[in-house]
Structure formats: C-alpha cells, structure tokens
Design a protein around this motif. Sequence first.
Motif, PDB file in Angstrom:
ATOM      1  N   ARG A  15       0.806  -1.209   0.000  1.00  0.00           N
ATOM      2  CA  ARG A  15       0.000   0.000   0.000  1.00  0.00           C
ATOM      3  C   ARG A  15       0.847   1.270   0.000  1.00  0.00           C
ATOM      4  O   ARG A  15       0.460   2.303  -0.516  1.00  0.00           O
ATOM      5  N   ASN A  16       2.016   1.165   0.605  1.00  0.00           N
ATOM      6  CA  ASN A  16       2.912   2.334   0.705  1.00  0.00           C
ATOM      7  C   ASN A  16       4.241   2.013   0.027  1.00  0.00           C
ATOM      8  O   ASN A  16       5.309   2.099   0.630  1.00  0.00           O
ATOM      9  N   SER A  17       4.164   1.616  -1.221  1.00  0.00           N
ATOM     10  CA  SER A  17       5.336   1.082  -1.916  1.00  0.00           C
ATOM     11  C   SER A  17       6.481   2.084  -2.025  1.00  0.00           C
ATOM     12  O   SER A  17       7.650   1.735  -1.846  1.00  0.00           O
ATOM     13  N   VAL A  18       6.164   3.357  -2.305  1.00  0.00           N
ATOM     14  CA  VAL A  18       7.228   4.355  -2.461  1.00  0.00           C
ATOM     15  C   VAL A  18       7.979   4.554  -1.147  1.00  0.00           C
ATOM     16  O   VAL A  18       9.220   4.528  -1.099  1.00  0.00           O
ATOM     17  N   TYR A  19       7.199   4.740  -0.066  1.00  0.00           N
ATOM     18  CA  TYR A  19       7.845   4.958   1.228  1.00  0.00           C
ATOM     19  C   TYR A  19       8.577   3.707   1.705  1.00  0.00           C
ATOM     20  O   TYR A  19       9.646   3.799   2.308  1.00  0.00           O
ATOM     21  N   ILE A  24      13.601   0.796   2.807  1.00  0.00           N
ATOM     22  CA  ILE A  24      14.451  -0.394   2.634  1.00  0.00           C
ATOM     23  C   ILE A  24      15.750  -0.035   1.934  1.00  0.00           C
ATOM     24  O   ILE A  24      16.834  -0.476   2.337  1.00  0.00           O
ATOM     25  N   LEU A  25      15.661   0.788   0.886  1.00  0.00           N
ATOM     26  CA  LEU A  25      16.862   1.162   0.141  1.00  0.00           C
ATOM     27  C   LEU A  25      17.834   1.954   1.018  1.00  0.00           C
ATOM     28  O   LEU A  25      19.037   1.686   1.034  1.00  0.00           O
ATOM     29  N   GLY A  26      17.307   2.929   1.757  1.00  0.00           N
ATOM     30  CA  GLY A  26      18.173   3.727   2.628  1.00  0.00           C
ATOM     31  C   GLY A  26      18.851   2.886   3.691  1.00  0.00           C
ATOM     32  O   GLY A  26      20.058   3.002   3.929  1.00  0.00           O
ATOM     33  N   LEU A  27      18.071   1.992   4.319  1.00  0.00           N
ATOM     34  CA  LEU A  27      18.631   1.151   5.377  1.00  0.00           C
ATOM     35  C   LEU A  27      19.634   0.148   4.818  1.00  0.00           C
ATOM     36  O   LEU A  27      20.680  -0.108   5.422  1.00  0.00           O
ATOM     37  N   SER A  28      19.343  -0.417   3.638  1.00  0.00           N
ATOM     38  CA  SER A  28      20.260  -1.415   3.046  1.00  0.00           C
ATOM     39  C   SER A  28      21.582  -0.762   2.645  1.00  0.00           C
ATOM     40  O   SER A  28      22.651  -1.361   2.833  1.00  0.00           O
ATOM     41  N   ILE A  29      21.518   0.449   2.082  1.00  0.00           N
ATOM     42  CA  ILE A  29      22.759   1.154   1.740  1.00  0.00           C
ATOM     43  C   ILE A  29      23.553   1.452   3.005  1.00  0.00           C
ATOM     44  O   ILE A  29      24.775   1.279   3.051  1.00  0.00           O
ATOM     45  N   ILE A 298      17.456   6.767  11.341  1.00  0.00           N
ATOM     46  CA  ILE A 298      16.643   7.976  11.490  1.00  0.00           C
ATOM     47  C   ILE A 298      15.645   8.086  10.347  1.00  0.00           C
ATOM     48  O   ILE A 298      14.486   8.466  10.547  1.00  0.00           O
ATOM     49  N   ASN A 299      16.091   7.760   9.129  1.00  0.00           N
ATOM     50  CA  ASN A 299      15.174   7.741   7.984  1.00  0.00           C
ATOM     51  C   ASN A 299      13.969   6.849   8.277  1.00  0.00           C
ATOM     52  O   ASN A 299      12.816   7.225   8.038  1.00  0.00           O
ATOM     53  N   ILE A 339      11.451  -5.435   8.180  1.00  0.00           N
ATOM     54  CA  ILE A 339      12.025  -4.488   7.220  1.00  0.00           C
ATOM     55  C   ILE A 339      13.546  -4.447   7.368  1.00  0.00           C
ATOM     56  O   ILE A 339      14.288  -4.408   6.377  1.00  0.00           O
ATOM     57  N   THR A 340      14.019  -4.477   8.603  1.00  0.00           N
ATOM     58  CA  THR A 340      15.460  -4.483   8.841  1.00  0.00           C
ATOM     59  C   THR A 340      16.098  -5.741   8.277  1.00  0.00           C
ATOM     60  O   THR A 340      17.191  -5.697   7.690  1.00  0.00           O
ATOM     61  N   LEU A 341      15.409  -6.893   8.444  1.00  0.00           N
ATOM     62  CA  LEU A 341      15.941  -8.148   7.909  1.00  0.00           C
ATOM     63  C   LEU A 341      16.026  -8.100   6.385  1.00  0.00           C
ATOM     64  O   LEU A 341      17.043  -8.486   5.794  1.00  0.00           O
TER      65      LEU A 341
END
Length: 788
Positions: A15-19, A24-29, A298-299, A339-341
Amino acid sequence: MLRNYFKIFFRSLQRNSVYSLINILGLSIGIACSVLIMLWVFDEYRFDSFNKKYDRLYRVLMNYDYEGNVETNEALPYPLKKALDEEVPEVTRSTFVTWGDEYLFDYNDVNLIRQGHHVSPDFLEMFSYELIEGDKETALNDASNVVISKALAEDLFGDEKALGNIVKLNNSDEFVVSGIFEDVPSNSSFQFEFLLPWSHYVNQDWLKDLEGNWTNNSFQVFIELHENVQVDLANQKAGPLVHKNIPEDIYNKQVWFYPMSDWRLYSEFEHGKVSGGRIEYVRLFSVVAIFILLIACINFMNLATARSEKRAREVGIRKSVGSGKRELILQFLSESILITLVSFLLGLFIVELSLNAFNDLVGKELIMPYASGIFWAISFLFVLTIGLFSGSYPAFFLSSFRPVEVLKGKLKIGKGEIAPRKILVTLQFGFSILLIIGTVVVYQQIQHVKQREVGYKKDGLIMVSTTAQIESKFQTVRNELEATGVVSSITKSNSPVTDIYSTNSVRWKGLEEDRFIDFTTVATEYDYAITMGVEVLAGRDFSPEFSNDSINVVINKEAAELMGFEDPIGEQIFMWDDWVTIVGVIDNVLMGSPYDNIEPMVVRYVPEWSSTVSIRLKETNDIKTSLAKIEDVMRKHNPGYPFEFRFVDDEFNKKYTSISLISKLANLFAFLAILITCLGIFGLAAFTAEQRTREVGIRKVLGASIPNIMMLISKDFAKLVLFAFIVAGPISWWALDNFLNQYTYRINISWWVIPATGVFALILAVCIVATQALKAAVVNPVNSLRSD
C-alpha cells in the motif's frame, strides 16, 4: 498471530510502496556501508594475528634522550641481540631481520627479481610462516640454503620439484632450496618471497667489524618472550643494555619491547612512548560507520512516524475489537525487524556486488565470513538491535492512539509528536555536515602536502637498483649512458632521493663537548646535485676536478642553519671518527615523510656505498625510445637481470598512499551518507506535501502563489538544516583540527569551508523539498479540496 502479522506487513508494504522502497533502500545502503567499513576495521585489528605466538612477539626499539626530547629508533647496534639472549632470561628466542633485500633468482631460462630478508635461524620458530615442504628447524642453518614461497617456487620451477633444487642468486652464488612456505598473508607486517640465512649475510667484511660496536645502529631485532612473562620486568632488564656498554653515552639510550599487537595501529611515537598511528583512521571510520547507520535508522523512524496518521484508523479499529497495546507494539516492532531483515539481506547483496571494487580501493583481500557462526550471531543481534531501535518510537507512538478519537476523526498530531521527528532530521543533517566538512578538509590537506616544495626535480628522473656488476664498471656504464644522447646526467647513492636509509651522529666546533646530533646521511658519487636537480646554494658539489672529496662533505640548508655558521664553507664537522670539511651547501631535499619537517642532512663522497643509480633523462616526447636505449646499456653490463626502473615522481606519490586512501573512503562514505539523507528527506517531504494537500488548496483559493506555497513547505526543513549547521560546524572544526595536529606540515582550516558546507547542505535540502512542494503547489485546488 504471526501469520496475521506477516499479512499486515506485506499489505502495508504494498500500500505504501514508495515509502517502503525508500525505507528499505536507505537502510540497506547504510548497512552495506557499515559492513564494508567494519570488514576493513576488523582486518586492521587482526593484522598479524595469524601468528600463533602473537601475544609473545616483540620488536626491539631504543629511545634516545635529546635534551628532554625523547626519540624512538628501530635501528639497533649489532651486539644487542647477543646481550638480550644472555642477560634477559625472559627472552626465549631472538632474530635479526634485514630491512629488505632484492635478489635475482636464476633457474634455467627463468630470471626473476624478488624481495626477501636475511634472518636468523629462529625466525621460522618465532613467526608462523609455515613450511609446506622442508624442516623449519634446519632450513636456515646452512649459509647456502634458501627458503622460498609457494608462488616463487611455481614461477621458478613450474611442475618440477622445488625442494632440494639448486638456484643461482645474483648471477653468482648457488643456493639449495631447503624449504617452501605458504604465501605470506596480506595482513602480515612482513612481506617477502624468500628467506636467506643470517650466516650468509654476516660473511660481509663490514659486518665483522661490528661485533663489539655499540654505536653503529643498523639492525632490526625481534624477540619472543616466555609464556606468562611480564613485559615490564623484561623491559627493566633490557633497558640499560646499550647505555652501560657506551660509557660516553650522554643520550641515556634505553631499550624496550614493542608488542606485535601494536605494530600495525600504533606506529607513531612521542617522547619515547606510543602516541598513535593508523588507529586514528580506524577510530575515524568506526565513527563514520555508526553515523551512516544512525542516518539510515533515522530515515526509518521519521518515515514510520510520519505515516502513522495513515494507519491511525487501523489502530483504532484493532483497539476497539480488543487488541491491547502490547499486541500493537509487538506488531509494529515485528514489522520494523522484518524491514530491517529485508534491508540487511539486500545490504549483504550490495556488499557482494561491491566487495571486489572495495578491495581494489583499500588494497586488501577482504571476504565475507559466511562460514563463521560468530558472524551470524552478530548479524542476528545486529538486525534485532537496529529493528528494535528503528521501530521503537513508531511502535509506542502508534499504539498510544485512543480509538474513540481516531474513529471520530479527531486525532491531531501535536507539537510534542512532531518534535522528535525534527530532532532526528537535525541529527541527520548534522552527521552529513560533519562528513562533508571532513571530506573537504582531508582533500585540502592532501593538496597542501602534494604542492610542498621537495627541493629536487621529480620529472624525468628514474631510479635503478644497483648490482655487483653495475658497481664493478660504473664509470663505463655512466659513459655509455651519456653517449646514448638521451641522458643528461647520472649518479649513484646509498639511498633513493625519495627515502632515508641512513642517519649518523655529527658534531661541530662550538657544539657542547661530547654532544652529537643525528643527521640524515647520503653517500654518493659525483654529479649528485645536478642529477637530482638540487640547487647548490653555496660552495660546490663533489667533482672529479678535486682529488680530496673523500674528506669533504656537502650539507643541506637545514644543517647550515642548525650549526649557526655565518659562512659554513670551510668549516669542519666530526663524523665517522674523523673531521671533514664542508665544501658546499645545497637546498633542503624532502626525502622522508612529506608531513614532517626536513631534517639536517650531510652528503659524503663514498662511491662504493650505494643501492640506487639515479638517471636524469633529457626532455623528450618519446620517453619509450629513451628508456629502450637505457635498457640496452643496462642489459649489456648487467646480463641476466631484467631491466627494472622506477620513476621518482611515482615513488614519491606512494608517500600519500595512506592519506589518499582515507580521502577516497571519506569521499565515498560521505557521498553515501548524503544519499541516504536525501532519500529520507525526499520521503519526508513527499509525505509533508501530501499531508498538507487541503491546506495548499485553501491557500491557492485565497490567492497564494506557487512560490509562496513552495516557501511555506520548504522553510521548516531549512530551519532544521540551519540549526544542524550551527551545532555541527563548531564540532567539526574542533574534531578536524585535532585530526590535523598529527601532521607537522599541515593546513589551517580555511574560514570559508564550514559556512560553504552549511550553504551546500541548505541548498541541497531545499532543492529536494522544493520538488515535492512544487508537486503539491501545482495541483488544482478543486481536486485537492474535493479529495478531502
């Protein structure tokens, strides 16, 4: 219940794909950056730890007291090793290790130049360079033995059996391969491809005169202590060994043992004690890893709390049908951990994609320790900690909503709920500003050092290692090289112009009696100054026109100023047990570290003491032809040896390897930190613009222009960036000034760097927010008001 949590989790992601993607991208980087940094940090801490006797091995060092300024030296007198063995019972073994030797290996038609060491027989007993063939107890006992690496054995002998085979070294002596060791690990302080017995090294005449000489400091010594020995007790016994054997020693020379665990990270000394070194960089990047992780977390927290209104009705309904606060907290924490995993697994994928490039950048062979149970245990705690930390505030915030207020549409997000979000955004930009300023300052320091005057001309100067064949007919080699028409001058010296191989004690008339000062010492042939491109400030260089240059010296400008003579030409100095006359003064030459002060230097005419031939090329656009002509001459007079040369400017640039690496890593991780911050700001700005759609519509109906609306949405973020800059600016100046203090030759931080960084951060944030503000501002107010 778990199944229900998973359903809700995946529906929320969809439902909130963009966010979700931004999260996920920010945390994975962030995770990928932190993993790469920690792999590097872990490798630095584990340097040399493959040695089984890691905790018992020491380098022997010696302190000198110069009028209260204690200096530390690795070069030691020859008799010290024997004294340590006999007079310090805590020492179980000791070994000499030469500074590094290059030898030509010749077998059939294979000619290879490799680097290695002469070592005492106990070397292989002390250090864990395991022999895969041969007996380590006897491999170095005979002067005609050689122990080689597995790689060198394959290069020399191919599929032939290497052990017991005979190889010729330097086109002269034949040696028997008595052992083959596994290739030296990249995280070893020693890097070599062969070992020769010390008994072969001591056959040199100059060494035979040093057996009882306590004043010539030319040797490296390493020791192994017995188990469970207190090193302080051993230091007390070893400390006075040199001093008591030199009755006239006024420098109170003290011996001490430097543990292997400190060799890599603590290589700098001040006042006779360890003062720092590479550990500063390790700590710096450990902090950077933490900063990047915090920015990524923080993101997550910001976007999760910002989206809380969208899930408020869900919370109200679930509470109204009996869900307790505990179940809601558990759900949201579970979502955060999931999400962290996902981010962690994606981060590992990014690490795998980038690891080869990262290894090339840092010059290591890092690998992911997937087979290690400790790695997975740490990873589990890592995911759990970040998941709980990142999801804690959203979980408790969302679960605190009252169902009556939510379902009646009366829920309002007050200042108390928005304040933590503002604090987190401020922290994000504070960390980013710190990294940007650090990147700029490190770059400026590198450029400052690279632009430093070196006192000689680097361009068009090459260096070739000397051999016995070149030494024996150097004048012929010189004449033929000059006859090629591509060489303007040639000389030889005991060290390259890019390094210091020797120091010697010097005194002069007017200096206190029995006091000596260490000078950098260069032994050279004729034409040293003209070949190196060094300016002669007074007097002359050595020349064949003068027959007595063996009792003359040339000094540098720093030495002349230290001595304090009005006119040093004709004055005498005392060195090597003799008085010699100063015939020339040359400009200062930067041979040592480009970050340190230039030391006083004395140049002596000693043509038989050399390691390097320096050749000045004439200016040309066809450097390949010039080198080909030089190669013809060198191969003619140095048969069997491959023609290998080094450009001086390339060798000099190697001095920047460490700080250049730090600069590249700082640039990379600062960019990634900014990218993560920008992702978070983009997501938060998009949500803010979406949240204020009705307000924007009303303002447009009342006559607000698009720039007014963009300013309205952007100003809140601008305030946060300005506050972050006010806090981070002074902190960054203080931290970077302390960082630069480790360099004697350093910049002062330019006044404009910090405000310029603040302006850059402000413009960056405003531009990102403005794109979302513009998107909200151009919406037709009829549609925005109708949608509500």
